[in-house]
Design an enzyme around this catalytic site. Structure first.
Site, PDB file in Angstrom:
ATOM      1  N   GLY A 115       0.756  -1.267   0.000  1.00 31.68           N
ATOM      2  CA  GLY A 115       0.000   0.000   0.000  1.00 31.68           C
ATOM      3  C   GLY A 115       0.775   1.299   0.000  1.00 31.68           C
ATOM      4  O   GLY A 115       0.181   2.345   0.218  1.00 31.68           O
ATOM      5  N   SER A 134       1.526   8.277   1.775  1.00 28.97           N
ATOM      6  CA  SER A 134       0.896   7.029   2.214  1.00 28.97           C
ATOM      7  C   SER A 134       1.370   6.614   3.604  1.00 28.97           C
ATOM      8  O   SER A 134       2.570   6.706   3.922  1.00 28.97           O
ATOM      9  CB  SER A 134       1.256   5.876   1.266  1.00 28.97           C
ATOM     10  OG  SER A 134       0.829   6.122  -0.036  1.00 28.97           O
ATOM     11  N   ILE A 135       0.435   6.098   4.385  1.00 29.25           N
ATOM     12  CA  ILE A 135       0.791   5.601   5.718  1.00 29.25           C
ATOM     13  C   ILE A 135       1.815   4.459   5.562  1.00 29.25           C
ATOM     14  O   ILE A 135       2.796   4.391   6.311  1.00 29.25           O
ATOM     15  CB  ILE A 135      -0.482   5.149   6.472  1.00 29.25           C
ATOM     16  CG1 ILE A 135      -1.393   6.369   6.710  1.00 29.25           C
ATOM     17  CG2 ILE A 135      -0.129   4.474   7.780  1.00 29.25           C
ATOM     18  CD1 ILE A 135      -2.800   6.041   7.191  1.00 29.25           C
ATOM     19  N   ILE A 145      -4.432  -0.926   2.596  1.00 27.26           N
ATOM     20  CA  ILE A 145      -5.139  -0.899   1.308  1.00 27.26           C
ATOM     21  C   ILE A 145      -6.583  -0.484   1.536  1.00 27.26           C
ATOM     22  O   ILE A 145      -7.247  -1.034   2.415  1.00 27.26           O
ATOM     23  CB  ILE A 145      -5.141  -2.315   0.678  1.00 27.26           C
ATOM     24  CG1 ILE A 145      -3.715  -2.787   0.388  1.00 27.26           C
ATOM     25  CG2 ILE A 145      -6.003  -2.341  -0.581  1.00 27.26           C
ATOM     26  CD1 ILE A 145      -3.647  -4.244  -0.084  1.00 27.26           C
ATOM     27  N   TYR A 175     -10.647   2.556  10.215  1.00 29.23           N
ATOM     28  CA  TYR A 175     -11.146   3.875  10.628  1.00 29.23           C
ATOM     29  C   TYR A 175     -12.379   3.712  11.516  1.00 29.23           C
ATOM     30  O   TYR A 175     -13.167   2.774  11.333  1.00 29.23           O
ATOM     31  CB  TYR A 175     -11.460   4.731   9.390  1.00 29.23           C
ATOM     32  CG  TYR A 175     -11.845   6.130   9.764  1.00 29.23           C
ATOM     33  CD1 TYR A 175     -10.981   6.927  10.508  1.00 29.23           C
ATOM     34  CD2 TYR A 175     -13.093   6.642   9.434  1.00 29.23           C
ATOM     35  CE1 TYR A 175     -11.343   8.200  10.901  1.00 29.23           C
ATOM     36  CE2 TYR A 175     -13.467   7.919   9.819  1.00 29.23           C
ATOM     37  CZ  TYR A 175     -12.581   8.686  10.553  1.00 29.23           C
ATOM     38  OH  TYR A 175     -12.950   9.938  10.947  1.00 29.23           O
ATOM     39  N   TYR A 196     -18.309   8.896   4.847  1.00 27.51           N
ATOM     40  CA  TYR A 196     -17.404   7.757   4.668  1.00 27.51           C
ATOM     41  C   TYR A 196     -18.069   6.651   3.842  1.00 27.51           C
ATOM     42  O   TYR A 196     -17.413   5.734   3.365  1.00 27.51           O
ATOM     43  CB  TYR A 196     -16.956   7.233   6.031  1.00 27.51           C
ATOM     44  CG  TYR A 196     -15.585   6.596   6.033  1.00 27.51           C
ATOM     45  CD1 TYR A 196     -14.457   7.319   5.688  1.00 27.51           C
ATOM     46  CD2 TYR A 196     -15.431   5.268   6.389  1.00 27.51           C
ATOM     47  CE1 TYR A 196     -13.203   6.733   5.693  1.00 27.51           C
ATOM     48  CE2 TYR A 196     -14.180   4.664   6.402  1.00 27.51           C
ATOM     49  CZ  TYR A 196     -13.078   5.402   6.058  1.00 27.51           C
ATOM     50  OH  TYR A 196     -11.839   4.818   6.069  1.00 27.51           O
ATOM     51  N   LYS A 220     -14.839  -1.305   6.449  1.00 24.52           N
ATOM     52  CA  LYS A 220     -13.940  -1.322   7.608  1.00 24.52           C
ATOM     53  C   LYS A 220     -14.474  -2.244   8.708  1.00 24.52           C
ATOM     54  O   LYS A 220     -13.699  -2.920   9.393  1.00 24.52           O
ATOM     55  CB  LYS A 220     -13.719   0.097   8.148  1.00 24.52           C
ATOM     56  CG  LYS A 220     -12.894   1.000   7.221  1.00 24.52           C
ATOM     57  CD  LYS A 220     -11.532   0.381   6.887  1.00 24.52           C
ATOM     58  CE  LYS A 220     -10.576   1.369   6.251  1.00 24.52           C
ATOM     59  NZ  LYS A 220      -9.374   0.706   5.697  1.00 24.52           N
TER      60      LYS A 220
HETATM   61  P1  NAI Z   1      -3.125   5.639   0.092  1.00 29.05           P
HETATM   62  O1  NAI Z   1      -4.034   6.070  -1.013  1.00 29.05           O
HETATM   63  O2  NAI Z   1      -1.762   6.200   0.102  1.00 29.05           O
HETATM   64  O3  NAI Z   1      -3.065   4.044   0.196  1.00 29.05           O
HETATM   65  C1  NAI Z   1      -4.084   3.191  -0.249  1.00 29.05           C
HETATM   66  C2  NAI Z   1      -3.385   2.077  -1.019  1.00 29.05           C
HETATM   67  O4  NAI Z   1      -4.262   1.043  -1.436  1.00 29.05           O
HETATM   68  C3  NAI Z   1      -2.685   2.607  -2.292  1.00 29.05           C
HETATM   69  O5  NAI Z   1      -1.311   2.333  -2.232  1.00 29.05           O
HETATM   70  C4  NAI Z   1      -3.373   1.812  -3.385  1.00 29.05           C
HETATM   71  O6  NAI Z   1      -2.570   1.608  -4.528  1.00 29.05           O
HETATM   72  C5  NAI Z   1      -3.697   0.528  -2.632  1.00 29.05           C
HETATM   73  N1  NAI Z   1      -4.626  -0.321  -3.373  1.00 29.05           N
HETATM   74  C6  NAI Z   1      -5.832   0.024  -3.903  1.00 29.05           C
HETATM   75  N2  NAI Z   1      -6.345  -1.005  -4.579  1.00 29.05           N
HETATM   76  C7  NAI Z   1      -5.457  -2.046  -4.465  1.00 29.05           C
HETATM   77  C8  NAI Z   1      -5.427  -3.378  -4.948  1.00 29.05           C
HETATM   78  N3  NAI Z   1      -6.431  -3.882  -5.682  1.00 29.05           N
HETATM   79  N4  NAI Z   1      -4.362  -4.163  -4.651  1.00 29.05           N
HETATM   80  C9  NAI Z   1      -3.331  -3.668  -3.908  1.00 29.05           C
HETATM   81  N5  NAI Z   1      -3.314  -2.407  -3.421  1.00 29.05           N
HETATM   82  C10 NAI Z   1      -4.356  -1.605  -3.700  1.00 29.05           C
HETATM   83  O7  NAI Z   1      -3.910   6.096   1.430  1.00 29.05           O
HETATM   84  P2  NAI Z   1      -3.678   5.748   2.983  1.00 29.05           P
HETATM   85  O8  NAI Z   1      -4.490   6.755   3.713  1.00 29.05           O
HETATM   86  O9  NAI Z   1      -2.244   5.602   3.279  1.00 29.05           O
HETATM   87  O10 NAI Z   1      -4.444   4.360   3.141  1.00 29.05           O
HETATM   88  C11 NAI Z   1      -3.891   3.237   3.780  1.00 29.05           C
HETATM   89  C12 NAI Z   1      -4.897   2.577   4.698  1.00 29.05           C
HETATM   90  O11 NAI Z   1      -5.171   3.427   5.804  1.00 29.05           O
HETATM   91  C13 NAI Z   1      -6.244   2.264   4.041  1.00 29.05           C
HETATM   92  O12 NAI Z   1      -6.723   1.027   4.534  1.00 29.05           O
HETATM   93  C14 NAI Z   1      -7.106   3.382   4.569  1.00 29.05           C
HETATM   94  O13 NAI Z   1      -8.491   3.093   4.535  1.00 29.05           O
HETATM   95  C15 NAI Z   1      -6.562   3.467   5.986  1.00 29.05           C
HETATM   96  N6  NAI Z   1      -6.935   4.668   6.727  1.00 29.05           N
HETATM   97  C16 NAI Z   1      -6.707   5.902   6.185  1.00 29.05           C
HETATM   98  C17 NAI Z   1      -7.105   7.041   6.860  1.00 29.05           C
HETATM   99  C18 NAI Z   1      -6.925   8.383   6.242  1.00 29.05           C
HETATM  100  O14 NAI Z   1      -7.583   9.344   6.682  1.00 29.05           O
HETATM  101  N7  NAI Z   1      -6.054   8.531   5.257  1.00 29.05           N
HETATM  102  C19 NAI Z   1      -7.735   6.974   8.203  1.00 29.05           C
HETATM  103  C20 NAI Z   1      -7.866   5.622   8.707  1.00 29.05           C
HETATM  104  C21 NAI Z   1      -7.505   4.519   7.974  1.00 29.05           C
END
Ligand code: NAI
EC number: 1.3.1.9
Length: 271
Positions: free
Chosen positions: A15, A21-22, A95, A150, A160, A167
């Site tokens: 991810g 990205s986290i 993801i 989340y 959301y 989630k």
């Molecule tokens: P991000 O957009 O940087 O990361 C999401 C990732 O999911 C991306 O790298 C994307 O390419 C990957 N992804 C999507 N479809 C995919 C697939 N079919 N196969 C493999 N990878 C796939 O955003 P972020 O925020 O770093 O998200 C990481 C996690 O953190 C997610 O689960 C998100 O829901 C969760 N999260 C994020 C929050 C926020 O406010 N940004 C708050 C709480 C949880």
């Protein structure tokens, strides 16, 4: 703050899309703490090639995998074990994606094909990853598996949308598979419930600007950043948390336990 907390540990990090990205922050800190890992993302997410910068910086290899494809996942685990020279100690699932959110569909007018795609990417993929690891016996005993979630899984945050349901599904999978892993391999499975964070996925949620400011004012410690989240994830991959499992762990500056804050009340007080 490099204490070699992850010295000798091997893993897979899903991810990391870009610097925000986290997963990117977690990869950087895992490297600082002595871990070796393989980076992976969906082939389509690698078009911009940013992940190669992270790979260079952390001495990692990149293996593309769509987390909804069992063939891709099997190939990923096979390559990872060969690149890293053995079984894994940690897996990060970071993801998430909802087609309905992306396309601005309201919760009361969902497209069910998109809903199905979204839950496969956001929740079932976590089961897929663990099932592949399970069947390949890819985890070392006392390993740690982690996903990001989340608070919309527990409380309603209207914008959301169907990600809230995804989630809830994800967190349930962590508990159900966590039991199996615990019994067989002493492997732990947890989810971190993170504050709103300005990333590509986060900023895609309607009204994100208002939402993140509100959370900041509602949290006694302020929002947890992606960097803070990475620190927490490192602790969960380290041997310091070996008996923590099947938990949804709030990492949100106190947001989840706060009814209202003075800072928020002030905004609503009338003269
Ligand atoms: P991000 O957009 O940087 O990361 C999401 C990732 O999911 C991306 O790298 C994307 O390419 C990957 N992804 C999507 N479809 C995919 C697939 N079919 N196969 C493999 N990878 C796939 O955003 P972020 O925020 O770093 O998200 C990481 C996690 O953190 C997610 O689960 C998100 O829901 C969760 N999260 C994020 C929050 C926020 O406010 N940004 C708050 C709480 C949880």
């Amino acid at each position: 703050m490099a204490n070699n907390l992850l010295a000798g540990k091997k893993g897979i990090i899903f991810g990391a899309l870009n610097e925000d990205s986290i997963a990117w922050k977690i990869a950087e800190k895992a490297h600082e703490q002595g871990a070796q890992f393989v980076l992976t993302n969906a082939p389509v997410a690698m078009r911009m090639g940013e992940i190669n910068n992270l790979a260079a910086k952390t001495g990692s290899e990149v293996v593309p995998a769509d987390a909804t494809s069992m063939d891709d996942l099997n190939n990923l685990f096979e390559k990872a074990e060969s690149i890293l020279g053995g079984k894994l100690n940690f897996i990060l699932h970071s993801i998430g994606m909802s087609v309905n959110v992306r396309k601005g569909k309201e919760y009361t007018d969902l497209n069910y094909d998109w809903l199905t795609k979204g839950w496969d990417v956001s929740a079932v993929s976590f089961h897929r990853v663990m099932q592949v690891a399970w069947q390949r016996e890819a985890m070392n005993d006392w390993g740690s598996i982690l996903a990001l979630t989340y608070i919309a899984a527990q409380r309603t945050f209207p914008d959301y949308n169907d990600m809230a349901d995804n989630k809830a599904f994800l967190e349930s999978i962590a508990r159900s598979f966590g039991y199996q892993w615990g019994v067989r391999n002493k492997v732990r499975v947890n989810t971190i419930s993170q504050s709103p964070t300005p990333t590509t996925a986060g900023s895609g949620v309607k009204g994100f600007g208002g939402f993140i400011n509100y959370a900041e004012k509602m949290s006694p410690l302020g929002n947890a950043t992606a960097d803070d989240c990475a620190d927490y994830a490192i602790s969960l991959f380290s041997d310091l948390t070996r008996k923590v499992t099947m938990q949804n762990l709030f990492h949100d500056g106190g947001f989840s336990s706060t009814g209202v804050s003075e800072a928020v009340i002030e905004r609503f007080e009338e003269d």
